[in-house]
Design a protein around this motif. Structure first.
Motif, PDB file in Angstrom:
ATOM      1  N   ASN A   1       0.733  -1.078   0.620  1.00 20.50           N
ATOM      2  CA  ASN A   1       0.331  -0.225   0.192  1.00 20.50           C
ATOM      3  C   ASN A   1       0.892   1.018   0.272  1.00 20.50           C
ATOM      4  O   ASN A   1       1.963   1.310   0.383  1.00 20.50           O
ATOM      5  N   ILE A   2       0.573   1.594  -0.639  1.00 21.85           N
ATOM      6  CA  ILE A   2       1.459   3.529  -1.145  1.00 21.85           C
ATOM      7  C   ILE A   2       0.778   4.220  -0.885  1.00 21.85           C
ATOM      8  O   ILE A   2      -0.495   4.801  -1.350  1.00 21.85           O
ATOM      9  N   PHE A   3       0.773   5.920   0.183  1.00 20.81           N
ATOM     10  CA  PHE A   3       0.584   7.061   0.746  1.00 20.81           C
ATOM     11  C   PHE A   3       1.565   7.848   0.559  1.00 20.81           C
ATOM     12  O   PHE A   3       3.166   7.625   0.738  1.00 20.81           O
ATOM     13  N   ALA A   4       1.385   8.516  -0.503  1.00 21.82           N
ATOM     14  CA  ALA A   4       2.678  10.225  -1.052  1.00 21.82           C
ATOM     15  C   ALA A   4       1.499  11.008  -1.135  1.00 21.82           C
ATOM     16  O   ALA A   4       0.363  11.599  -1.068  1.00 21.82           O
ATOM     17  N   ILE A   5       2.414  12.196  -0.591  1.00 22.18           N
ATOM     18  CA  ILE A   5       2.059  13.432  -0.390  1.00 22.18           C
ATOM     19  C   ILE A   5       2.909  14.178  -1.620  1.00 22.18           C
ATOM     20  O   ILE A   5       4.267  14.088  -1.293  1.00 22.18           O
ATOM     21  N   VAL A   6       2.320  14.691  -3.341  1.00 24.24           N
ATOM     22  CA  VAL A   6       3.727  15.693  -3.989  1.00 24.24           C
ATOM     23  C   VAL A   6       2.652  16.755  -3.937  1.00 24.24           C
ATOM     24  O   VAL A   6       1.851  17.567  -3.521  1.00 24.24           O
ATOM     25  N   ARG A   7       4.366  17.697  -4.068  1.00 30.20           N
ATOM     26  CA  ARG A   7       4.255  19.045  -3.970  1.00 30.20           C
ATOM     27  C   ARG A   7       4.470  19.367  -5.772  1.00 30.20           C
ATOM     28  O   ARG A   7       5.759  19.132  -6.227  1.00 30.20           O
ATOM     29  N   GLY A   8       4.512  20.530  -6.172  1.00 30.48           N
ATOM     30  CA  GLY A   8       4.635  21.625  -7.405  1.00 30.48           C
ATOM     31  C   GLY A   8       4.811  20.596  -8.303  1.00 30.48           C
ATOM     32  O   GLY A   8       4.188  19.427  -8.933  1.00 30.48           O
TER      33      GLY A   8
ATOM     34  N   LEU B   1       6.204  10.638  -8.552  1.00 27.86           N
ATOM     35  CA  LEU B   1       6.224   9.943  -7.494  1.00 27.86           C
ATOM     36  C   LEU B   1       6.314   8.773  -8.291  1.00 27.86           C
ATOM     37  O   LEU B   1       6.671   7.696  -7.092  1.00 27.86           O
ATOM     38  N   ALA B   2       6.636   7.937  -9.212  1.00 26.68           N
ATOM     39  CA  ALA B   2       7.208   7.020  -9.797  1.00 26.68           C
ATOM     40  C   ALA B   2       8.469   6.696  -9.159  1.00 26.68           C
ATOM     41  O   ALA B   2       8.647   5.696  -8.769  1.00 26.68           O
ATOM     42  N   HIS B   3       9.411   7.454  -9.454  1.00 25.48           N
ATOM     43  CA  HIS B   3      10.913   7.711  -8.743  1.00 25.48           C
ATOM     44  C   HIS B   3      10.931   6.945  -7.432  1.00 25.48           C
ATOM     45  O   HIS B   3      11.911   6.577  -6.726  1.00 25.48           O
ATOM     46  N   GLY B   4       9.987   8.393  -6.585  1.00 23.97           N
ATOM     47  CA  GLY B   4       9.772   7.657  -5.029  1.00 23.97           C
ATOM     48  C   GLY B   4       9.228   6.642  -4.848  1.00 23.97           C
ATOM     49  O   GLY B   4       9.460   5.696  -4.125  1.00 23.97           O
ATOM     50  N   ILE B   5       7.675   5.759  -5.630  1.00 17.94           N
ATOM     51  CA  ILE B   5       7.540   4.236  -5.018  1.00 17.94           C
ATOM     52  C   ILE B   5       9.376   3.758  -5.926  1.00 17.94           C
ATOM     53  O   ILE B   5       8.776   2.658  -4.783  1.00 17.94           O
ATOM     54  N   ALA B   6       9.854   3.224  -6.497  1.00 20.38           N
ATOM     55  CA  ALA B   6      10.418   2.617  -7.247  1.00 20.38           C
ATOM     56  C   ALA B   6      11.829   2.548  -6.303  1.00 20.38           C
ATOM     57  O   ALA B   6      12.105   1.099  -5.521  1.00 20.38           O
TER      58      ALA B   6
END
Lengths: 342, 454
Positions: A274-281, A291-296
């Motif tokens: 499960n993935i929870f993310a906060i994206v800005r900018g 997001l893909a970079h962070g998930i990898a």
């Protein structure tokens, strides 16, 4: 010493004398009380007394003697001289010794650069021998040398050596990884946690039976590809929340969604985390790339075996492409104004 | 006979004197759809007076002639072996039968029955579902847990007054509200209910159908839409309506009153003979079937929120006509609010969250206790009439994501129909399911059908 000089001149093994000396009958000297004259200065303890920096040279000589000892030890073990291929096989070591000031404090004398370099040279050699000993498995020698070299290592040697390398991602007490991903001007903070499988609440009596039917159903599925047979295995699905909204709500464009799912799909971990993310900018595609970079990076923390495939797909790399600046004389970064003949 | 001018791309407003209807019939002819194949170009009128126009045609109020896309080619026109027309149909589905709808068949796909008087064929379908059924080899749907809930509600409602069973399906866009309404409709039709289905309530308020001001009721009548509704209602429910008779006398303007004991079919035919009588007749018919207790009645409305929005019609001051001042929306609102009711039956509505011209109004949002999408304070005006029309509506929340087994059934249906361009394996399923976060429309349209992967 005076009496010995008088009694028997030093170095004179000849019966003739090159130099006339008054003859003093030995018996007459018995009355004299030749006490050892106290030295005004104590006899220097070390041979380095007469050097400008005795402590420094003391330490240096002790280091050099340690080096010599290590060298002889390794030579007796036939590890020195090491052939070229073996030397290349040693792990390359970048040393992080204390700086000149600290070393001066340790050696109790202020150091110039050339003296500092000299000490560092010796320390580097010691470190090389230590690595040889470590590789060869001679633990006592390795520990001995280590005892010396660790005195001269920086306190933050680990951080210095890890400079420029990626920090290993740690999992917290709940098993979550926290990673950062970036693309263009967007940044994504990603928390990944494994999906909790619901506890199996079947009775033990039926435990053995499903094992048989699973194999049967798999076999029938292979033999009859057109027949549909549903197994009762629970399929876990991953929940992906971006800024507290589901992925499909946050990214309406299918290309963005596919970009986010791509690392999970390549690693074969669909439905596992499960993935929870906060994206800005940035905009949509920048945010989806971040997001893909962070998930990898997060998936690599959980499953190191996925590193190879994600690296091959260039998902672990922060995409360095940024918006190119506008240049004077050009309309945009590359666009030129219309060419006018006259 | 009411005459309708048919024009093409010219705004014209004609005042026609008609003997059978009210003296003044104002029609905005740009709003009506031109009949296919007969596009009449209007010359300048000048002082020539009334032109001879062709006799009133049946307005296709509910048939969408613009949906020429996604018409599948017949199999005979696909001789190339690539199309595999000779391959046997691998999509074998059980038929949607009311008796089998229990928790056991949850997450199973069932095909809708193919009848002559099928409510889908006669009443029409919402646009998205129409396109989907054209792509599929046979119309089918997946039974979800919320389907069983809706059916249980219907079973309970069949004994009660429709005032107590006014349900609205809510949920985010693409979660399956319209499909659920279709399943409820088919269930009721199979269970011998009287069904009236409005697939696109937006067509009532987006000024595509003629509206005439009526002095008696002081509302704007929509005669053509009422006429179409009567026609279709009769066609779908003929065997049941033949058993019913009127219980009271009904007065229709410019006509002798209809005595009690008249068969309802006859009453409906009065409305079908003259479009001008259609709204009155429709009102009367619904009232009569509301009094009887032999058959329960289902009134199903899709795009339910359009009834609560301001219409696109304009009055003579160019202000928008309120939806409850139009006859058809008013009728539906009265049944939805419980002011009029059926002795046995239910009123079901399905919201449409993807319609931007008719968004969900604040009165309905508050009545259904839905979350706000923007800050609404006490200084935002809420129309009191709409608040009263929305009072007492029950909400049935459709889950925003399909469960895995339901999604698997949906996947299987499209896979067996050979509509998925990518290789249909479990990786594709999980990928598209994760991308769509379980949303049904996103899973099928933007997931399975839109992408190609090795």
């Amino acid at each position: 010493m005076l009496t010995s000089v008088l009694r028997r001149p030093q170095g004179l093994s000849k019966f003739y004398s090159s130099q006339t000396r008054p003859f003093v009958p030995p018996a007459s000297l018995n009355s004299f009380d030749f006490r050892q004259r106290q030295r005004e200065k104590p006899r220097p303890t070390t041979p380095t007394f007469y050097t400008a920096r005795p402590e420094f040279y003391d330490q240096l000589s002790s280091l050099e003697s340690a080096l010599q000892y290590a060298k002889t030890a390794l030579t007796t073990c036939h590890l020195l001289p090491l052939p070229q291929f073996a030397r290349e096989a040693l792990p390359p070591r970048v040393n992080a010794w204390v700086d000149k000031r600290e070393l001066g404090l340790k050696l109790r004398s202020t150091l110039t650069t050339s003296r500092y370099r000299r000490v560092v040279l010796v320390l580097n050699e010691l470190e090389t021998y230590r690595s040889i000993a470590e590789k060869a498995g001679i633990m006592e020698l390795q520990e001995g040398i280590r005892g010396i070299t660790e005195l001269f290592e920086r306190a933050d040697a680990a951080t210095m050596l890890a400079r420029g390398k990626a920090k290993p991602v740690k999992l917290d007490e709940y098993g979550r990884s926290y990673t950062l991903g970036k693309r263009k001007t967007s940044s994504a903070r990603v928390w990944i946690v494994p999906v909790q499988q619901p506890p199996v609440d079947k009775s033990t009596a039926s435990q053995s039976i499903p094992a048989v039917t699973e194999a049967d159903s798999a076999l029938t599925a292979l033999l009859n590809p057109n027949s549909s047979s549903k197994s009762n295995e629970a399929v876990s699905v991953a929940q992906i929340l971006v800024n507290n909204t589901p992925l499909s709500t946050y990214f309406p464009i299918p290309a963005d969604r596919a970009r986010v799912i791509h690392p999970i799909k390549l690693a074969g971990l669909l439905g596992a985390y499960n993935i929870f993310a906060i994206v800005r900018g940035g905009g949509t595609s920048g945010q989806s790339g971040a997001l893909a970079h962070g998930i990898a990076k997060g998936l690599v923390a959980h499953e190191p075996s996925a590193t190879t495939i994600l690296r091959k797909a260039k998902l672990l790399r922060r995409d360095p492409r940024m918006v190119e600046r506008k240049k004077p004389g050009l309309a945009k970064a590359r666009k030129r104004y219309a060419w006018v003949k006259r | 006979m009411l005459t309708l001018p048919v024009r093409c791309q010219r705004v014209s407003c004609q005042l026609l004197a008609s003997s059978s209807t009210s003296p003044l019939v104002q029609t905005r002819s740009y709003a009506t759809q031109p009949k296919k194949g007969q596009i009449v170009k209007q010359a300048s009128q000048g002082f020539k007076g009334k032109k001879n126009t062709p006799p009133g045609q049946m307005e296709s109020a509910k048939k969408d002639k613009k949906m020429m896309a996604f018409q599948p080619l017949p199999v005979s026109q696909l001789p190339h072996p690539l199309f595999e027309s000779d391959r046997p149909d691998s999509l074998t589905l059980q038929s949607f039968h009311p008796e089998m709808l229990t928790r056991v068949v949850e997450s199973q796909a069932l095909k809708f029955p193919h009848n002559d008087n099928d409510p889908f064929r006669i009443f029409g379908l919402p646009r998205n579902i129409l396109v989907e059924f054209r792509l599929l080899s046979k119309p089918c749907s997946v039974i979800r847990s919320v389907t069983i809930d809706a059916i249980n509600k219907l079973d309970a409602a069949s004994e009660k007054n429709s005032k107590e069973s006014r349900v609205v399906f809510t949920g985010p866009q693409g979660c399956g509200k319209s499909f659920l309404l279709l399943q409820a409709l088919q269930y009721c039709n199979a269970r011998d209910w009287l069904v009236l289905y409005i697939p696109r309530a937006t067509n009532l308020v987006n000024s595509t159908t003629a509206h005439t001001y009526d002095m008696r009721t002081r509302t704007y009548l929509q005669p053509i839409f009422a006429y179409q509704t009567l026609q279709r209602f009769l066609k779908v429910n003929t065997p049941r309506l033949e058993q019913l008779r009127t219980q009271t006398g009904i007065e229709i303007e410019r006509r002798h009153p209809v005595p009690p004991g008249t068969p309802l079919v006859e009453l409906i035919n009065i409305g079908l003979k003259d479009q001008g009588h259609a709204p009155t007749v429709l009102d009367a018919v619904l009232e009569e079937i509301g009094k009887q207790t032999i058959f329960p009645v289902l009134l199903a409305v899709d795009d339910f929120q359009a009834l609560y929005c301001k219409s696109h019609y304009r009055d003579q001051h160019f202000s928008a006509i309120k939806s409850y001042h139009l006859s058809m929306p008013r009728l539906l609102l009265e049944y939805a609010s419980g002011r009029k009711s059926f002795a046995r039956g239910a009123v079901f509505g399905a919201l449409s969250m993807s319609n931007t011209t008719f968004p969900l109004p604040v009165e309905l949002r508050e009545a259904l206790s839905l979350e706000y999408d923007r800050p609404y304070g006490q200084y935002v005006k809420r129309q009191q009439e709409l608040v009263e029309y929305a009072h007492g509506l029950e909400r049935l929340a459709v889950p925003s994501s399909l469960s895995v087994s339901e999604a698997a059934s949906v996947f299987e249906v499209w896979m067996k129909d050979r509509a998925v361009p990518s290789k249909p394996n479990d990786e594709l399923f999980l990928t598209k399911y994760s991308e769509a976060s379980g949303n049904a429309r996103a899973f099928v349209w933007k997931g399975l059908l839109s992408s190609m992967s090795a």
